[in-house]
Write a protein that holds these residues in place. Structure first.
Motif, short mmCIF file in Angstrom:
data_model
loop_
_atom_site.label_atom_id
_atom_site.label_comp_id
_atom_site.label_asym_id
_atom_site.label_seq_id
_atom_site.Cartn_x
_atom_site.Cartn_y
_atom_site.Cartn_z
N UNK A 1 0.83 -1.20 0.00
CA UNK A 1 0.00 0.00 0.00
C UNK A 1 0.87 1.26 0.00
N UNK A 2 0.55 2.17 -0.89
CA UNK A 2 1.30 3.42 -1.02
C UNK A 2 0.93 4.35 0.14
N UNK A 3 1.85 4.51 1.07
CA UNK A 3 1.57 5.32 2.26
C UNK A 3 2.31 6.65 2.26
N UNK A 4 3.21 6.84 1.28
CA UNK A 4 3.95 8.10 1.17
C UNK A 4 4.13 8.43 -0.30
N UNK A 5 3.07 8.96 -0.95
CA UNK A 5 3.12 9.19 -2.39
C UNK A 5 3.89 10.43 -2.83
N UNK A 6 3.93 11.47 -2.01
CA UNK A 6 4.56 12.72 -2.44
C UNK A 6 5.07 13.52 -1.24
N UNK A 7 6.06 12.96 -0.53
CA UNK A 7 6.60 13.60 0.67
C UNK A 7 5.49 13.98 1.64
N UNK A 8 4.49 13.11 1.69
CA UNK A 8 3.35 13.28 2.58
C UNK A 8 3.07 11.94 3.23
N UNK A 9 1.98 11.82 3.99
CA UNK A 9 1.77 10.59 4.73
C UNK A 9 0.31 10.24 4.86
N UNK A 10 0.02 8.94 4.73
CA UNK A 10 -1.31 8.43 5.02
C UNK A 10 -1.32 7.84 6.43
N UNK A 11 -0.61 8.51 7.31
CA UNK A 11 -0.50 8.13 8.72
C UNK A 11 0.04 9.35 9.46
#
Length: 244
Positions: free
Chosen positions: A76-86
């Motif tokens: 699962x892509x959790x850091x797509x663009x120097x950002x976070x899904x956490x």
């Protein structure tokens, strides 16, 4: 002749037995995984304005589908663009999760913890997918938080792209500070979450655009150490993985 045949059958039986024992002790001996992309809301969440409840329902349905198809892992892509899904101390919440970068989900929850828990419930592995170099997906349309690294450390980034496909911001792979930051992000993830693996995707320089050079000459002059530029770039990509 009979003795030779008997020895062969015995060896075959032993090998078969050992293979069976290995399979029983390691049920995931085959890695059957699927990629789940969050960038631009390709796979999950379906768009960046669905509610928290809908996000959870969507992910559970996605897991159930892949489990029924015989998959035993999700990446699962959790850091797509120097950002976070956490929740992260290093990078802001992703716009692909909440619609605006830096804005936490409401009601608050930790999407990564939720996804790991649901994945492990099914006996599946959860692997975190990170993009080490992409920083702004589209400079014309992306939401960028004041706390984003492109704002706090603009000297770490380079602009590259085209008018047709959109200009993007990338980490400058040749900077030691960039490599160390990525190491911090990975260390934070593996320290706080029960992950089964880390996947680095797009850990290479942007695809070349005809007639347009990636603008990293200054870093090359400072850190190139007499190497040819292409060799130096390859070395940078190797180095970030080795550090992790």
């Amino acid at each position: 002749m009979k003795n030779i045949l008997a020895i062969f059958l015995l060896l075959f039986a032993c090998c078969t037995f050992q293979k069976t024992i290995a399979q029983l002790s390691s049920p995931n001996f085959e890695f059957r995984a699927v990629w789940v992309a969050s960038v631009d809301n390709i796979d999950w969440p379906s768009n960046n304005n669905v509610s928290v409840a809908e996000q959870k329902v969507e992910f559970i349905k996605l897991l159930d589908l892949h489990e029924s198809n015989g998959m035993n892992a999700v990446i699962v892509q959790v850091r797509p663009a120097a950002d976070a899904l956490y929740p992260s101390q290093y990078e802001p919440w992703s716009e692909f999760l909440t619609g605006r970068q830096g804005v936490a989900p409401s009601p608050y929850y930790d999407p990564l913890k939720f996804m790991i828990t649901e994945t492990h419930k099914r006996g599946m592995e959860f692997h975190a997918w990170l993009n080490p170099y992409r920083a702004v997906f589209n400079m014309n349309t992306s939401s960028v938080s004041p706390t984003h690294l492109t704002k706090t450390h603009p000297e770490w980034f380079l602009v590259y792209g085209s008018k047709k496909e959109g200009y993007k911001k990338f980490f400058n792979p040749g900077l030691p500070e960039v490599m160390q930051h990525t190491v911090k992000v990975v260390k934070d993830l593996v320290t706080r979450y029960d992950l089964d693996g880390i996947h680095m995707d797009d850990y290479f320089y942007p695809y070349r655009i005809a007639g347009k050079e990636f603008p990293d000459q200054q870093a090359f002059e400072q850190y190139g150490k007499g190497m040819k530029k292409d060799d130096w770039r390859r070395s940078n990509c190797d180095s970030i993985v080795k550090l992790i």
